[in-house]
Scaffold this motif. Structure first.
Motif, PDB file in Angstrom:
ATOM      1  N   VAL A  90     -49.158 -25.618  15.403  1.00  8.54           N
ATOM      2  CA  VAL A  90     -50.352 -24.782  15.238  1.00  8.54           C
ATOM      3  C   VAL A  90     -51.614 -25.589  15.510  1.00  8.54           C
ATOM      4  O   VAL A  90     -52.519 -25.143  16.230  1.00  8.54           O
ATOM      5  CB  VAL A  90     -50.388 -24.166  13.823  1.00  8.54           C
ATOM      6  CG1 VAL A  90     -51.707 -23.423  13.592  1.00  8.54           C
ATOM      7  CG2 VAL A  90     -49.213 -23.210  13.614  1.00  8.54           C
ATOM      8  N   PHE A  91     -51.700 -26.783  14.946  1.00  7.23           N
ATOM      9  CA  PHE A  91     -52.866 -27.636  15.203  1.00  7.23           C
ATOM     10  C   PHE A  91     -52.983 -27.973  16.689  1.00  7.23           C
ATOM     11  O   PHE A  91     -54.082 -27.987  17.252  1.00  7.23           O
ATOM     12  CB  PHE A  91     -52.773 -28.926  14.396  1.00  7.23           C
ATOM     13  CG  PHE A  91     -53.127 -28.783  12.940  1.00  7.23           C
ATOM     14  CD1 PHE A  91     -54.317 -28.187  12.553  1.00  7.23           C
ATOM     15  CD2 PHE A  91     -52.272 -29.258  11.951  1.00  7.23           C
ATOM     16  CE1 PHE A  91     -54.658 -28.060  11.215  1.00  7.23           C
ATOM     17  CE2 PHE A  91     -52.602 -29.142  10.612  1.00  7.23           C
ATOM     18  CZ  PHE A  91     -53.796 -28.546  10.238  1.00  7.23           C
ATOM     19  N   GLU A 122     -51.330 -36.215  14.306  1.00  7.94           N
ATOM     20  CA  GLU A 122     -50.185 -36.228  15.223  1.00  7.94           C
ATOM     21  C   GLU A 122     -50.360 -35.179  16.317  1.00  7.94           C
ATOM     22  O   GLU A 122     -50.030 -35.425  17.489  1.00  7.94           O
ATOM     23  CB  GLU A 122     -48.896 -35.969  14.446  1.00  7.94           C
ATOM     24  CG  GLU A 122     -47.633 -35.926  15.284  1.00  7.94           C
ATOM     25  CD  GLU A 122     -47.308 -37.242  15.971  1.00  7.94           C
ATOM     26  OE1 GLU A 122     -46.597 -37.218  16.991  1.00  7.94           O
ATOM     27  OE2 GLU A 122     -47.766 -38.316  15.494  1.00  7.94           O
ATOM     28  N   ALA A 123     -50.905 -34.015  15.961  1.00  8.26           N
ATOM     29  CA  ALA A 123     -51.137 -32.968  16.949  1.00  8.26           C
ATOM     30  C   ALA A 123     -52.145 -33.413  18.002  1.00  8.26           C
ATOM     31  O   ALA A 123     -51.958 -33.162  19.205  1.00  8.26           O
ATOM     32  CB  ALA A 123     -51.627 -31.693  16.256  1.00  8.26           C
ATOM     33  N   LEU A 124     -53.223 -34.079  17.571  1.00 11.36           N
ATOM     34  CA  LEU A 124     -54.201 -34.591  18.529  1.00 11.36           C
ATOM     35  C   LEU A 124     -53.548 -35.567  19.500  1.00 11.36           C
ATOM     36  O   LEU A 124     -53.779 -35.518  20.709  1.00 11.36           O
ATOM     37  CB  LEU A 124     -55.342 -35.286  17.788  1.00 11.36           C
ATOM     38  CG  LEU A 124     -56.429 -34.388  17.199  1.00 11.36           C
ATOM     39  CD1 LEU A 124     -57.302 -35.166  16.220  1.00 11.36           C
ATOM     40  CD2 LEU A 124     -57.287 -33.786  18.306  1.00 11.36           C
ATOM     41  N   ASP A 131     -56.588 -41.751  20.686  1.00  6.34           N
ATOM     42  CA  ASP A 131     -57.403 -42.539  19.754  1.00  6.34           C
ATOM     43  C   ASP A 131     -57.837 -41.643  18.595  1.00  6.34           C
ATOM     44  O   ASP A 131     -59.006 -41.257  18.475  1.00  6.34           O
ATOM     45  CB  ASP A 131     -58.613 -43.114  20.483  1.00  6.34           C
ATOM     46  CG  ASP A 131     -59.327 -44.179  19.655  1.00  6.34           C
ATOM     47  OD1 ASP A 131     -58.892 -44.464  18.522  1.00  6.34           O
ATOM     48  OD2 ASP A 131     -60.335 -44.727  20.150  1.00  6.34           O
ATOM     49  N   SER A 132     -56.876 -41.308  17.752  1.00  4.54           N
ATOM     50  CA  SER A 132     -57.107 -40.380  16.650  1.00  4.54           C
ATOM     51  C   SER A 132     -56.581 -40.965  15.353  1.00  4.54           C
ATOM     52  O   SER A 132     -55.547 -41.640  15.337  1.00  4.54           O
ATOM     53  CB  SER A 132     -56.385 -39.036  16.914  1.00  4.54           C
ATOM     54  OG  SER A 132     -56.804 -38.463  18.133  1.00  4.54           O
ATOM     55  N   VAL A 133     -57.276 -40.673  14.263  1.00  4.80           N
ATOM     56  CA  VAL A 133     -56.860 -41.152  12.952  1.00  4.80           C
ATOM     57  C   VAL A 133     -57.369 -40.176  11.897  1.00  4.80           C
ATOM     58  O   VAL A 133     -58.280 -39.384  12.162  1.00  4.80           O
ATOM     59  CB  VAL A 133     -57.411 -42.583  12.688  1.00  4.80           C
ATOM     60  CG1 VAL A 133     -58.914 -42.549  12.443  1.00  4.80           C
ATOM     61  CG2 VAL A 133     -56.673 -43.264  11.550  1.00  4.80           C
ATOM     62  N   GLY A 134     -56.773 -40.232  10.714  1.00  3.60           N
ATOM     63  CA  GLY A 134     -57.221 -39.391   9.619  1.00  3.60           C
ATOM     64  C   GLY A 134     -57.607 -40.225   8.416  1.00  3.60           C
ATOM     65  O   GLY A 134     -57.272 -41.402   8.321  1.00  3.60           O
ATOM     66  N   ILE A 135     -58.344 -39.606   7.480  1.00  3.15           N
ATOM     67  CA  ILE A 135     -58.613 -40.231   6.187  1.00  3.15           C
ATOM     68  C   ILE A 135     -58.251 -39.261   5.079  1.00  3.15           C
ATOM     69  O   ILE A 135     -58.338 -38.039   5.239  1.00  3.15           O
ATOM     70  CB  ILE A 135     -60.080 -40.676   6.015  1.00  3.15           C
ATOM     71  CG1 ILE A 135     -61.056 -39.494   6.173  1.00  3.15           C
ATOM     72  CG2 ILE A 135     -60.421 -41.811   6.939  1.00  3.15           C
ATOM     73  CD1 ILE A 135     -62.474 -39.814   5.732  1.00  3.15           C
ATOM     74  N   LEU A 143     -50.832 -42.808  10.388  1.00  2.00           N
ATOM     75  CA  LEU A 143     -51.691 -41.708  10.814  1.00  2.00           C
ATOM     76  C   LEU A 143     -52.952 -41.565   9.973  1.00  2.00           C
ATOM     77  O   LEU A 143     -54.005 -41.174  10.479  1.00  2.00           O
ATOM     78  CB  LEU A 143     -50.912 -40.382  10.774  1.00  2.00           C
ATOM     79  CG  LEU A 143     -49.679 -40.277  11.685  1.00  2.00           C
ATOM     80  CD1 LEU A 143     -48.956 -38.957  11.445  1.00  2.00           C
ATOM     81  CD2 LEU A 143     -50.097 -40.394  13.144  1.00  2.00           C
ATOM     82  N   VAL A 144     -52.845 -41.861   8.682  1.00  5.72           N
ATOM     83  CA  VAL A 144     -53.933 -41.566   7.747  1.00  5.72           C
ATOM     84  C   VAL A 144     -54.324 -42.820   6.961  1.00  5.72           C
ATOM     85  O   VAL A 144     -53.467 -43.453   6.338  1.00  5.72           O
ATOM     86  CB  VAL A 144     -53.542 -40.439   6.768  1.00  5.72           C
ATOM     87  CG1 VAL A 144     -54.687 -40.124   5.817  1.00  5.72           C
ATOM     88  CG2 VAL A 144     -53.122 -39.184   7.528  1.00  5.72           C
TER      89      VAL A 144
END
Length: 252
Positions: A90-91, A122-124, A131-135, A143-144
């Motif tokens: 979905v993302f 992960e979807a990005l 070059d994607s990361v989460g917090i 990932l986060v």
């Protein structure tokens, strides 16, 4: 199937141990960046469409309540098993739409704010934004990263793109938005998924009734568009673009 079950159990065990260790460290480690004070009754004077929920006597009490959800072992099991592939698909569809609209690019440096176990990250990556990361309050490497969205652990103007579907969890919405605008580069895109037509979940810290408060909060950005979405209980996608600084030339 047996191998998959073993791998799943290992992931759950690692997730539980990381979460337990974090819980202990979080409440023993001094936190200079946290604001330990009761929230104001209304953070947007004149905007009754954004209401802070009562019941938080301090920032610590708010954090503890948020961690009750984030560290819930049953929820974490669901997030990394049953929900994992479904949410990534979905993302990925949402992000693919943004790429088609030229609001997101493969070369964008992207941040997902309040990413839990990182399905949106992960979807990005799967749609080409590597070059994607989460917090999140609780990290889920790789990932986060650990981070409080009221005080992002990044330098000014770091990201080209920021996504969040946890605006309703912000106790200080103005600080939540200020940190997005601080860490986003001029011309960068912020995408929020919010709930307008229904009450958010029991862990939400605010209720948003229209997009008017968002337009007031994003003081350094312009509204790009608003559309209806079906995003796991969130019904509205709001897109902002950070304004580019106007260069002033001195006339000699």
């Amino acid at each position: 199937m047996k191998l998959i079950a073993i791998q799943t159990r290992k992931l759950l065990l690692i997730s539980f141990l990381l979460s337990a260790a974090f819980f202990v460290l979080f409440f023993l480690h001094p936190r200079r960046q946290l604001i330990i004070q009761p929230p104001p009754k209304n953070q947007l004077s004149g905007h009754g469409d954004l209401r802070i929920r009562p019941g938080y006597s301090s920032y610590e009490s708010y954090i503890k309540r948020q961690l009750n959800k984030t560290l819930n072992p049953k929820l974490r099991k669901v997030w990394i098993t049953r929900d994992w592939d479904r949410k990534i698909r979905v993302f990925a569809d949402f992000f693919a739409d943004l790429k088609r609209e030229r609001l997101l690019f493969n070369h964008s440096k992207a941040l997902c704010v309040g990413a839990r176990v990182g399905q949106e990250v992960e979807a990005l990556r799967r749609v080409g934004v590597s070059d994607s990361v989460g917090i999140d309050l609780v990290p889920y490497p790789p990932l986060v990263l650990r981070g409080d969205f009221h005080h992002q652990p990044f330098d000014d103007e770091t990201f080209d793109f920021e996504f969040s579907n946890v605006f309703d969890h912000a106790l200080y919405p103005n600080k939540f938005v200020d940190e997005i605008e601080r860490t986003m580069r001029p011309g960068g895109i912020c995408v929020l998924h919010v709930a307008l037509s229904r009450r958010s979940d029991k862990y939400s810290a605010n209720d948003l009734l229209s997009i008017r408060p968002l337009k007031a909060l994003f003081r350094r950005s312009e509204l790009v568009r608003v559309r209806t979405v079906d995003g796991f209980g969130l019904d509205t996608e709001v897109v902002f673009r950070k304004k580019k600084a106007i260069k002033k030339f001195m006339i000699l």
